[in-house]
Design a protein around this motif. Sequence first.
Motif, PDB file in Angstrom:
ATOM      1  N   ALA A  99       6.830 -22.584  23.248  1.00  0.00           N
ATOM      2  CA  ALA A  99       7.969 -22.746  24.177  1.00  0.00           C
ATOM      3  C   ALA A  99       8.148 -24.096  24.777  1.00  0.00           C
ATOM      4  O   ALA A  99       9.249 -24.728  24.742  1.00  0.00           O
ATOM      5  N   ALA A 100       7.238 -24.862  25.355  1.00  0.00           N
ATOM      6  CA  ALA A 100       7.215 -26.058  25.803  1.00  0.00           C
ATOM      7  C   ALA A 100       7.272 -27.104  24.479  1.00  0.00           C
ATOM      8  O   ALA A 100       8.121 -27.993  25.074  1.00  0.00           O
ATOM      9  N   VAL A 101       6.745 -27.116  23.486  1.00  0.00           N
ATOM     10  CA  VAL A 101       6.842 -27.739  22.420  1.00  0.00           C
ATOM     11  C   VAL A 101       8.164 -27.957  21.902  1.00  0.00           C
ATOM     12  O   VAL A 101       9.002 -28.958  21.817  1.00  0.00           O
ATOM     13  N   ILE A 102       9.000 -26.735  21.739  1.00  0.00           N
ATOM     14  CA  ILE A 102      10.208 -26.590  21.349  1.00  0.00           C
ATOM     15  C   ILE A 102      11.280 -27.276  22.393  1.00  0.00           C
ATOM     16  O   ILE A 102      12.279 -28.015  22.097  1.00  0.00           O
ATOM     17  N   SER A 103      10.977 -26.975  23.758  1.00  0.00           N
ATOM     18  CA  SER A 103      11.696 -27.721  24.726  1.00  0.00           C
ATOM     19  C   SER A 103      11.684 -29.003  24.764  1.00  0.00           C
ATOM     20  O   SER A 103      12.477 -29.613  24.888  1.00  0.00           O
ATOM     21  N   VAL A 104      10.356 -29.784  24.686  1.00  0.00           N
ATOM     22  CA  VAL A 104      10.275 -30.949  24.832  1.00  0.00           C
ATOM     23  C   VAL A 104      10.954 -31.714  23.451  1.00  0.00           C
ATOM     24  O   VAL A 104      11.516 -32.852  23.737  1.00  0.00           O
ATOM     25  N   SER A 105      10.632 -31.010  22.369  1.00  0.00           N
ATOM     26  CA  SER A 105      11.128 -31.696  21.086  1.00  0.00           C
ATOM     27  C   SER A 105      12.511 -31.593  21.097  1.00  0.00           C
ATOM     28  O   SER A 105      13.340 -32.672  20.688  1.00  0.00           O
ATOM     29  N   SER A 106      13.180 -30.824  21.686  1.00  0.00           N
ATOM     30  CA  SER A 106      14.660 -30.742  21.979  1.00  0.00           C
ATOM     31  C   SER A 106      15.107 -31.826  22.809  1.00  0.00           C
ATOM     32  O   SER A 106      16.210 -32.591  22.758  1.00  0.00           O
ATOM     33  N   ILE A 107      14.643 -32.033  23.982  1.00  0.00           N
ATOM     34  CA  ILE A 107      14.727 -33.495  24.674  1.00  0.00           C
ATOM     35  C   ILE A 107      14.707 -34.580  24.174  1.00  0.00           C
ATOM     36  O   ILE A 107      15.589 -35.414  24.225  1.00  0.00           O
ATOM     37  N   VAL A 108      13.392 -34.669  23.550  1.00  0.00           N
ATOM     38  CA  VAL A 108      13.186 -36.063  22.671  1.00  0.00           C
ATOM     39  C   VAL A 108      14.395 -36.218  21.681  1.00  0.00           C
ATOM     40  O   VAL A 108      14.591 -37.405  21.453  1.00  0.00           O
ATOM     41  N   LEU A 109      14.590 -35.465  20.933  1.00  0.00           N
ATOM     42  CA  LEU A 109      15.637 -35.409  19.783  1.00  0.00           C
ATOM     43  C   LEU A 109      17.114 -35.533  20.136  1.00  0.00           C
ATOM     44  O   LEU A 109      18.043 -35.610  19.435  1.00  0.00           O
ATOM     45  N   ASP A 110      17.137 -35.207  21.318  1.00  0.00           N
ATOM     46  CA  ASP A 110      18.626 -35.521  21.942  1.00  0.00           C
ATOM     47  C   ASP A 110      19.434 -34.459  21.542  1.00  0.00           C
ATOM     48  O   ASP A 110      20.473 -34.480  21.185  1.00  0.00           O
TER      49      ASP A 110
END
Length: 80
Positions: free
Chosen positions: A30-41
């Motif tokens: 869940a954390a990886v998906i959330s962070v990747s969503s933020i990084v990839l905008d």
Amino acid sequence: MHLLLRHGLGSSWDTVELLSAAGTFLASVAAVISVSSIVLDETAGAGTAILISFCWAIGATMQIAAGIIAGMRSESPPTF
């Protein structure tokens, strides 16, 4: 070395380890998906946000349950 095969699910410590490992995995996914969503905008849809929230909540609950079970086992006297 010859090891005997165990029947059933194993000991209660195996259950604690499994709960802890699975909970850590779910929460980290869940954390990886959330962070990747933020990084990839990218913006997450409502369904994706709910799925991420449930994944994190279930993972955190599994970790808490593993800690409670381990704490209860350490307080009780050992059985031989």
